[in-house]
Design a protein around this motif. Structure first.
Motif, PDB file in Angstrom:
ATOM      1  N   ALA A   5       0.819  -1.209   0.000  1.00 38.66           N
ATOM      2  CA  ALA A   5       0.000   0.000   0.000  1.00 38.66           C
ATOM      3  C   ALA A   5       0.851   1.256   0.000  1.00 38.66           C
ATOM      4  CB  ALA A   5      -0.927   0.007   1.208  1.00 38.66           C
ATOM      5  N   SER A   6       2.017   1.185   0.662  1.00 36.92           N
ATOM      6  CA  SER A   6       2.846   2.388   0.782  1.00 36.92           C
ATOM      7  C   SER A   6       4.293   2.008   1.018  1.00 36.92           C
ATOM      8  CB  SER A   6       2.361   3.275   1.937  1.00 36.92           C
ATOM      9  OG  SER A   6       2.489   2.591   3.176  1.00 36.92           O
ATOM     10  N   ILE A   7       5.159   2.957   0.736  1.00 37.90           N
ATOM     11  CA  ILE A   7       6.591   2.837   1.016  1.00 37.90           C
ATOM     12  C   ILE A   7       6.969   3.968   1.972  1.00 37.90           C
ATOM     13  CG2 ILE A   7       8.901   3.112   0.033  1.00 37.90           C
ATOM     14  CD1 ILE A   7       7.677   0.442  -0.668  1.00 37.90           C
ATOM     15  N   THR A   8       7.661   3.621   3.033  1.00 37.48           N
ATOM     16  CA  THR A   8       8.182   4.636   3.938  1.00 37.48           C
ATOM     17  C   THR A   8       9.693   4.701   3.786  1.00 37.48           C
ATOM     18  OG1 THR A   8       6.403   4.331   5.559  1.00 37.48           O
ATOM     19  CG2 THR A   8       8.424   5.358   6.355  1.00 37.48           C
ATOM     20  N   LEU A   9      10.195   5.875   3.450  1.00 39.03           N
ATOM     21  CA  LEU A   9      11.629   6.105   3.334  1.00 39.03           C
ATOM     22  C   LEU A   9      12.128   6.707   4.636  1.00 39.03           C
ATOM     23  CD1 LEU A   9      11.794   7.644  -0.255  1.00 39.03           C
ATOM     24  CD2 LEU A   9      12.160   5.259   0.424  1.00 39.03           C
ATOM     25  N   GLU A  10      13.167   6.133   5.184  1.00 34.96           N
ATOM     26  CA  GLU A  10      13.765   6.656   6.406  1.00 34.96           C
ATOM     27  C   GLU A  10      14.887   7.625   6.036  1.00 34.96           C
ATOM     28  OE1 GLU A  10      12.947   3.197   9.648  1.00 34.96           O
ATOM     29  OE2 GLU A  10      14.804   3.033   8.499  1.00 34.96           O
ATOM     30  N   GLY A  26       5.115  13.506  -6.835  1.00 36.35           N
ATOM     31  CA  GLY A  26       3.734  13.647  -6.390  1.00 36.35           C
ATOM     32  C   GLY A  26       2.998  12.337  -6.216  1.00 36.35           C
ATOM     33  N   LEU A  27       3.524  11.422  -5.399  1.00 39.73           N
ATOM     34  CA  LEU A  27       2.924  10.103  -5.242  1.00 39.73           C
ATOM     35  C   LEU A  27       1.918  10.009  -4.104  1.00 39.73           C
ATOM     36  CD1 LEU A  27       6.059   7.885  -5.894  1.00 39.73           C
ATOM     37  CD2 LEU A  27       4.223   8.467  -7.484  1.00 39.73           C
ATOM     38  N   GLY A  28       1.696  11.092  -3.389  1.00 32.77           N
ATOM     39  CA  GLY A  28       0.675  11.121  -2.349  1.00 32.77           C
ATOM     40  C   GLY A  28       0.918  10.129  -1.228  1.00 32.77           C
ATOM     41  N   GLU A  29      -0.165   9.441  -0.791  1.00 31.28           N
ATOM     42  CA  GLU A  29      -0.102   8.526   0.349  1.00 31.28           C
ATOM     43  C   GLU A  29       0.760   7.295   0.099  1.00 31.28           C
ATOM     44  OE1 GLU A  29      -1.680   8.084   3.719  1.00 31.28           O
ATOM     45  OE2 GLU A  29      -1.221  10.197   3.395  1.00 31.28           O
ATOM     46  N   ARG A  30       1.082   7.021  -1.154  1.00 32.43           N
ATOM     47  CA  ARG A  30       1.900   5.842  -1.419  1.00 32.43           C
ATOM     48  C   ARG A  30       3.334   6.008  -0.936  1.00 32.43           C
ATOM     49  NH1 ARG A  30       0.481   4.505  -7.647  1.00 32.43           N
ATOM     50  NH2 ARG A  30       0.439   6.774  -7.758  1.00 32.43           N
TER      51      ARG A  30
END
Length: 210
Positions: A5-10, A26-30
């Motif tokens: 659903a999403s990617i979180t970058l640290e 501009g990928l929003g919530e993804r």
């Protein structure tokens, strides 16, 4: 169907990273961000790809990324597979922007058709079995070379490549140590894969968004 659903970058500076990606892609919530000072050097073992419809759309996103502070790793050009480029974001994440088309067929809409997370893994067959056991469904498989998994609409697609092949495709050396600085958000539950990539459960609203 299980999907990303999403990617979180640290990153040490989530605010700056978010500003860059808003301008560039501009990928929003993804795409999400989390503060981290975890040590990392060299290739982090993954790339993210934007799949678009035509060369002018590749150029639009690459130009926006470079204007926002990205570094070119591979300039945009035609290849046997289509047209694409590779850039490195200021936070160190490597992005490929590509299309299978070799010429424009209409006006550039700027639309991103697919987002693909490519993991560079030690053993493609082993990682394939691991992810199948987590509930992912194989869409394409080429032995020990490449695997791509199916994904529901609006989800981020997962693919596997050997670490060395993934680095070569990105135009960087394969060597690297430390944190991947990547969290994968999913409905598959929480786990860490054989190569140390961390998957976390995400709220239901992120699983249904585009």
């Amino acid at each position: 169907m299980t999907g990303i659903a999403s990617i979180t970058l640290e990153t040490p500076d989530p605010t700056t990273a978010e500003a860059f990606y808003t301008q560039a892609f501009g990928l929003g919530e993804r795409l999400r961000f989390r503060a981290s000072e975890a040590p990392t050097t060299g290739f982090r073992g993954f790339t993210l790809s934007l799949v678009v419809s035509q060369p002018s759309t590749v150029d639009t996103h690459v130009d926006a990324a470079l204007a926002a502070g990205a570094t070119a790793l591979k300039p945009a050009k035609k290849s046997f597979w289509g047209y694409g480029a590779v850039v490195e974001a200021p936070d160190g994440t490597i992005w490929k922007v590509a299309t299978s088309a070799k010429k424009d067929l209409g006006p550039d809409t700027g639309q991103v058709d697919d987002v693909v997370l490519l993991l560079g893994v030690e053993d493609v067959r082993q990682s394939k079995r691991f992810y199948v056991d987590q509930g992912l469904v194989v869409a394409k498989s080429f032995g020990s070379k490449y695997v791509e998994f199916d994904a529901p609409p609006s989800a981020i697609r997962l693919a596997l490549y050997s670490r060395r092949a993934a680095a070569k495709d990105a135009g960087v050396p394969a060597e690297g140590t430390g944190s991947h600085r990547l969290i994968v958000g999913t409905d598959a539950g929480e786990f860490t894969d054989p190569d140390g990539f961390v998957w976390e459960s995400v709220p239901s609203r992120a699983r249904t968004g585009g």
